[in-house]
Design a protein around this motif. Structure first.
Motif, short mmCIF file in Angstrom:
data_model
loop_
_atom_site.label_atom_id
_atom_site.label_comp_id
_atom_site.label_asym_id
_atom_site.label_seq_id
_atom_site.Cartn_x
_atom_site.Cartn_y
_atom_site.Cartn_z
N VAL A 5 0.84 -1.21 0.00
CA VAL A 5 0.00 0.00 0.00
C VAL A 5 0.87 1.25 0.00
O VAL A 5 0.65 2.19 -0.77
CB VAL A 5 -0.96 0.01 1.22
CG1 VAL A 5 -1.70 1.34 1.30
CG2 VAL A 5 -1.95 -1.14 1.11
N ASN A 65 2.71 1.71 -3.36
CA ASN A 65 1.83 1.90 -4.53
C ASN A 65 0.88 3.08 -4.39
O ASN A 65 0.47 3.66 -5.39
CB ASN A 65 1.03 0.62 -4.80
CG ASN A 65 1.92 -0.51 -5.28
OD1 ASN A 65 2.80 -0.31 -6.10
ND2 ASN A 65 1.71 -1.70 -4.75
N GLU A 66 0.52 3.43 -3.15
CA GLU A 66 -0.47 4.48 -2.93
C GLU A 66 0.15 5.76 -2.38
O GLU A 66 -0.05 6.85 -2.91
CB GLU A 66 -1.56 3.99 -1.95
CG GLU A 66 -2.31 2.76 -2.44
CD GLU A 66 -3.52 3.12 -3.29
OE1 GLU A 66 -3.72 4.31 -3.55
OE2 GLU A 66 -4.25 2.20 -3.68
N TYR A 67 0.90 5.62 -1.31
CA TYR A 67 1.35 6.80 -0.57
C TYR A 67 2.52 7.52 -1.22
O TYR A 67 2.52 8.74 -1.37
CB TYR A 67 1.72 6.42 0.87
CG TYR A 67 0.52 6.32 1.79
CD1 TYR A 67 0.16 7.38 2.61
CD2 TYR A 67 -0.25 5.17 1.83
CE1 TYR A 67 -0.94 7.30 3.46
CE2 TYR A 67 -1.35 5.07 2.67
CZ TYR A 67 -1.70 6.13 3.48
OH TYR A 67 -2.77 6.05 4.30
N LYS A 119 2.30 10.12 -4.13
CA LYS A 119 1.50 11.35 -3.98
C LYS A 119 2.44 12.55 -3.83
O LYS A 119 3.42 12.48 -3.09
CB LYS A 119 0.59 11.24 -2.76
CG LYS A 119 -0.54 10.23 -2.97
CD LYS A 119 -1.52 10.25 -1.83
CE LYS A 119 -2.71 9.37 -2.16
NZ LYS A 119 -3.50 9.86 -3.30
N TYR A 165 -5.05 12.75 1.00
CA TYR A 165 -5.15 11.52 1.79
C TYR A 165 -6.59 11.26 2.27
O TYR A 165 -6.83 10.28 2.95
CB TYR A 165 -4.18 11.59 2.97
CG TYR A 165 -2.75 11.64 2.49
CD1 TYR A 165 -2.01 10.47 2.36
CD2 TYR A 165 -2.16 12.84 2.12
CE1 TYR A 165 -0.70 10.49 1.88
CE2 TYR A 165 -0.86 12.89 1.63
CZ TYR A 165 -0.13 11.71 1.51
OH TYR A 165 1.15 11.74 1.03
N ASP A 207 -9.27 9.79 1.21
CA ASP A 207 -9.74 8.78 0.27
C ASP A 207 -10.17 7.61 1.13
O ASP A 207 -9.41 7.14 1.98
CB ASP A 207 -8.56 8.41 -0.66
CG ASP A 207 -8.90 7.29 -1.62
OD1 ASP A 207 -9.65 6.37 -1.24
OD2 ASP A 207 -8.39 7.33 -2.75
N ARG A 216 -10.39 4.50 0.77
CA ARG A 216 -9.49 3.34 0.74
C ARG A 216 -8.25 3.62 1.59
O ARG A 216 -7.80 2.77 2.35
CB ARG A 216 -9.05 3.03 -0.70
CG ARG A 216 -10.16 2.48 -1.57
CD ARG A 216 -9.69 2.28 -3.00
NE ARG A 216 -9.12 3.50 -3.55
CZ ARG A 216 -7.82 3.64 -3.84
NH1 ARG A 216 -6.98 2.66 -3.65
NH2 ARG A 216 -7.38 4.77 -4.35
N LEU A 217 -7.74 4.84 1.47
CA LEU A 217 -6.54 5.17 2.23
C LEU A 217 -6.85 5.33 3.72
O LEU A 217 -6.00 5.09 4.56
CB LEU A 217 -5.90 6.44 1.69
CG LEU A 217 -5.27 6.34 0.29
CD1 LEU A 217 -4.63 7.67 -0.08
CD2 LEU A 217 -4.25 5.23 0.23
N SER A 262 -6.76 1.91 4.95
CA SER A 262 -5.35 1.51 4.91
C SER A 262 -4.57 2.17 6.03
O SER A 262 -3.71 1.55 6.65
CB SER A 262 -4.72 1.90 3.57
OG SER A 262 -5.36 1.26 2.51
#
Length: 493
Positions: free
Chosen positions: A137, A140-142, A145, A153, A155, A157-158, A161
């Protein structure tokens, strides 16, 4: 022909190299201006008498970050260098006859944990499962950005997470809840040293580093870490990037809130966009006039800096025993050394240290029958730095090294070169002579780091003092993020 967008990048560190190649690939006319004689920033190399030294980073972790970057150009790491996975990954000296070799396979790792703390392999599996989730996570996500705002942030999903990522817990508590054995605790807390903070002040999120360490493994690019620099410079040049070395930027001239000229020791450069990959503090406080600075000096003085380090590059005229490629010397009190870096900054009384001996893996970095040694002591930034102090610590290292490994090298040194705070300032304008940027504390994570955006419309920062943070993989990602931000600006124009 349509005029190309011109981009000037200040600094040829990993972030600058990554941004340069991607922007050129997108059709920009890119020039990289580098103060030193070669690309790489802190990852420069140094040669002497048949020895080849990597001057900075020596650990190749997170191989997926490198592969994903090369893939953007239709390449793979194997197009540029041969990667070798080290097994054991590294050795930890807890004492003269108290040595732990960290294995490269999970089965052997579980066996090691069981041996040191019966029943702990079950907790290790749980710990690494959590760390894997955080890594996947987080990476791939944080980290991709730009962190211009906290709103990025918000979101759903986040948010879910974020709870699982343990952003509010700390590494010390996380590790100590699961493991009782002192050696296992130190083994699991060690990777956060790369993040420049103590385990007590590092969010538990960063157990993702343990996944990188223990599961993804420790690798070595044959020929040396500078092979990564050469690969990235080659990619950039193949896309048309121009490099200008031995050229120092002395001022950024702003007109109508645009960086109009980059003033250098060898002429002025006008461009549509400017990217700052040199030391953020130096650019902010010394290259911009006061109205265009993101922060004031008071802000910078309040930052918690990652350590600096005292380094020695040493050529030895004999082969050594009882060493691996990477060796950690944890025979002294970890917490005491940390206090002398962060709480009461001073030269350490009984330092932990690290020794890299790449010639064990790679015969090309030292003449036959010789060893290439790299000693490192983490120290507080901004300490008084002089030759007598460096010599005092070199003698301390030689004595401890002899006592713990049995290798007496005092009479076998062909040459040595020291490197510390004053050199980091001279070569990189490093704020307070730091080596690793800002500490990754909770208050200096993500959108709480110095902003990538500048007050100046066509200027962006990249590198270890902004998002996502210190280290080679994060720097490469930082370059990718800044290139994407410029691409977005160009689409809006």
């Amino acid at each position: 022909m349509e005029k190309k967008t011109t981009v000037t990048i200040i600094g040829a560190g990993f972030a600058g190299l990554a941004a340069a190649a991607l922007l050129a690939k997108d059709g920009c006319d890119v020039t990289v201006i580098e103060k030193n004689e070669m690309a790489g920033g802190r990852a420069r190399s140094w040669q002497k008498d048949g020895f080849l030294f990597d001057m900075g980073p020596s650990w190749y972790w997170m191989p997926d970050v490198f592969e994903n970057y090369y893939k953007l150009f239709g390449k793979t790491a194997s197009d540029f260098y041969t990667l070798k996975r080290l097994n054991p990954s590294y050795r930890i000296y807890f004492g003269k006859k108290d040595i732990v070799d960290v294995p490269a396979t999970l089965d052997d790792l579980y066996d090691l944990f069981e041996k040191l703390e019966p029943g702990s392999s079950k907790n290790l599996k749980h710990f690494l499962d959590q760390a894997k989730y955080k890594y996947e996570v987080g990476m791939n996500e944080y980290v991709f950005k730009p962190s211009h705002s906290i709103m990025e942030y918000f979101d759903p999903r986040l948010a879910v997470s974020g709870i699982k990522l343990q952003l509010l817990g700390n590494m010390r508590k996380h590790v100590h809840q699961l493991f009782k054995n002192a050696q296992l605790r130190k083994l699991l807390e060690f990777p956060v040293l790369f993040l420049g903070a103590t385990p007590q002040h590092t969010p538990a999120l960063y157990s993702l580093m343990n996944y990188a360490d223990l599961v993804l493994g420790t690798w070595y690019p044959m020929g040396g870490m500078h092979k990564i620099v050469a690969a990235m410079q080659h990619l950039a040049e193949s896309e048309g990037v121009k490099f200008i070395f031995d050229t120092e930027v002395t001022k950024i001239e702003v007109k109508n809130n645009l960086a109009e000229y980059v003033i250098t020791s060898k002429g002025n450069f006008k461009s549509d966009f400017v990217v700052g990959n040199a030391d953020y503090h130096y650019i902010d406080q010394h290259l911009f006039d006061k109205p265009y600075r993101n922060y004031n000096e008071k802000y910078w003085e309040k930052r918690t800096m990652a350590p600096s380090c005292l380094l020695f590059y040493v050529g030895i005229n004999k082969k050594l025993n009882n060493l691996l490629h990477h060796n950690l010397f944890f025979d002294e009190d970890f917490d005491q050394h940390a206090k002398e870096i962060y709480t009461h900054p001073q030269w350490p009384s009984k330092p932990l240290f690290y020794v890299c001996c790449p010639s064990i893996t790679d015969k090309s970095v030292a003449p036959e029958g010789c060893e290439n040694l790299f000693f490192l002591i983490p120290v507080a930034p901004d300490l008084p730095d002089n030759e007598s102090k460096r010599e005092e610590y070199f003698n301390l290292l030689l004595n401890r090294f002899k006592d713990l490994t049995g290798n007496d090298i005092g009479g076998n040194i062909l040459f040595k070169r020291s490197y510390a705070m004053n050199d980091f300032v001279t070569d990189y304008h490093a704020f307070k002579g730091n080596a690793y940027g800002l500490a990754n504390t909770l208050k200096q994570t993500a959108f709480l780091k110095p902003k990538m955006k500048s007050k100046v419309t066509n200027f962006l920062y990249t590198g270890q003092l902004t998002v996502p943070g210190p280290g080679v993989p994060p720097a490469i990602i930082s370059g990718q993020v800044v290139a994407k931000e410029i691409k977005k600006k160009l689409k809006k124009a």
